[in-house]
Design an enzyme around this catalytic site. Sequence first.
Site, short mmCIF file in Angstrom:
data_model
loop_
_atom_site.label_atom_id
_atom_site.label_comp_id
_atom_site.label_asym_id
_atom_site.label_seq_id
_atom_site.Cartn_x
_atom_site.Cartn_y
_atom_site.Cartn_z
N ASP A 156 22.44 -15.05 -35.52
CA ASP A 156 21.43 -14.42 -36.38
C ASP A 156 21.65 -14.87 -37.83
O ASP A 156 22.34 -15.87 -38.06
CB ASP A 156 21.45 -12.89 -36.24
CG ASP A 156 22.74 -12.26 -36.76
OD1 ASP A 156 23.56 -12.96 -37.39
OD2 ASP A 156 22.94 -11.05 -36.54
N SER A 209 31.61 -6.99 -39.18
CA SER A 209 30.76 -7.25 -38.02
C SER A 209 31.18 -8.46 -37.20
O SER A 209 30.75 -8.62 -36.07
CB SER A 209 29.30 -7.44 -38.47
OG SER A 209 29.24 -8.44 -39.45
N HIS A 250 25.68 -14.16 -38.39
CA HIS A 250 26.77 -14.18 -37.41
C HIS A 250 26.73 -15.37 -36.46
O HIS A 250 25.65 -15.74 -35.98
CB HIS A 250 26.73 -12.89 -36.59
CG HIS A 250 26.75 -11.66 -37.43
ND1 HIS A 250 25.62 -10.92 -37.70
CD2 HIS A 250 27.76 -11.06 -38.10
CE1 HIS A 250 25.94 -9.91 -38.50
NE2 HIS A 250 27.23 -9.97 -38.76
#
Length: 364
Positions: free
Chosen positions: A329, A40, A332
């Site tokens: 978040d 991600s 990340h």
Amino acid sequence: MGHHCNSVVSFCFFIISFLITVIHTEADKTVPALFIFGDSLVDVGNNNYILSVLKANFPHNGIDFTDHKATGRYTNGKNAADFIAEKLDLLTLPPYLSLVKASNKSTSFLGGVNFASGGAGILDHTKQLFASISLDEQIDYYSTVYGELVNQLGADATQKLLSKSIFGIVIGSNDMLGYIRSSSTLPRNTTLPQLIDLMISILPGQLKRIYNLGARKFAFIGMGPIGCTPSQRSLNKTGECNEEINYWSHTFNERVKALLEGMKSENNDMNYSFFDAYSQLLDFSQNPDAYGFSEVKEACCGLGNLRGKTPCLPISLYCSNRSDHVFWDFYHPTEAAYRIIVDNVFEGSQPYAYPINVKQLAAL
Ligand SMILES: *[C@@H]1O[C@H](CO)[C@@H](O)[C@H](O)[C@H]1NC(C)=O
Ligand SMILES: *[C@@H]1O[C@H](CO)[C@@H](O)[C@H](O)[C@H]1NC(C)=O
Ligand SMILES: *[C@@H]1O[C@H](CO)[C@@H](O)[C@H](O)[C@H]1NC(C)=O
Ligand SMILES: *[C@@H]1O[C@H](CO)[C@@H](O)[C@H](O)[C@H]1NC(C)=O
Ligand SMILES: *[C@@H]1O[C@H](CO)[C@@H](O)[C@H](O)[C@H]1NC(C)=O
């Protein structure tokens, strides 16, 4: 011969040499293509096309992206993949699945493509946990792309293209996170050192497959201090990092460095740059002012302690200034943090960029 030409012919000659220069410049571009593998931290939307619970194509993700659009990037704006492409003067790479799922198949992979998938890992256990496109599957996709390039250009021209291209790899964090989750299919008595051993036993075969499909320039971005993510900090009463998890994040990086060095000694036509994201992120926490950060612990977007208990969801709270937060978040970085990270991936020196940075790798 010039004196035989009338002005129209000279003009045509000028246009033709101009075109030849343009084509030549394109062909000689230092890095013609970029291929990204990973999780991600570099997914630009592949997970929008699969049945995974790990998605980011909803607000408040993308709040600072073009048109405030949630694209599937797990951050407020651009992520590391975008900045790497920018640094190489390449157009932003499309997610591989957006190309193969398009109705018209006039797809060109000449500038590279992005295979990364949120939740991806080295191990099959991680795949079972997060239902993402594992590194193995990403390499399967790359193998298809390789075949298409050979069909289009022939084997020699393909090898020439690929040997000048950069292969960016960002992988490992989800194997660690999967381990931390009790729902992992790893044997319950697995220890962290055994997990790292397992990852380091599988990764070389994966890198070798990419090498065997033409890759010669590897840019590996190492694991960050997973113990300092808002998610991990939120488990500690005083918001401190989990030092044990950090120790093994760092150990993974040291083992990857050794692995790349070994791979180069066996294949002297390959070169690599390893980026120590671990030290870089710790430096953000220890010297936030030097980077313009004022919040290094709390996530910008999320719920619960340190906003580290949930992903960034439409119902989450989010901070007003995304430039002063390291974390977007619970896991990340923000666009602001990615920008600095990628600046140092390209321009940094040892110990951050080892043994050379990606700018030097690109110029080889
Ligand atoms: C194929 O799709 C791309 C992007 O959606 C579009 O720009 C292009 O014009 C299409 N090509 C054809 C031949 O329809
Ligand atoms: C974990 O436990 C199983 C039995 O429950 C055993 O067979 C296995 O060897 C153990 N693995 C390790 C790594 O200790
Ligand atoms: C919080 O983290 C610190 C530093 O890693 C550690 O010493 C302490 O035991 C942790 N406390 C809890 C409740 O986990
Ligand atoms: C990598 O570096 C070696 C020298 O260590 C050099 O001989 C080789 O050509 C380089 N490979 C590429 C693809 O630049
Ligand atoms: C947001 O944070 C950045 C970086 O610390 C700072 O330069 C900027 O002035 C802040 N913006 C606002 C509106 O406070």
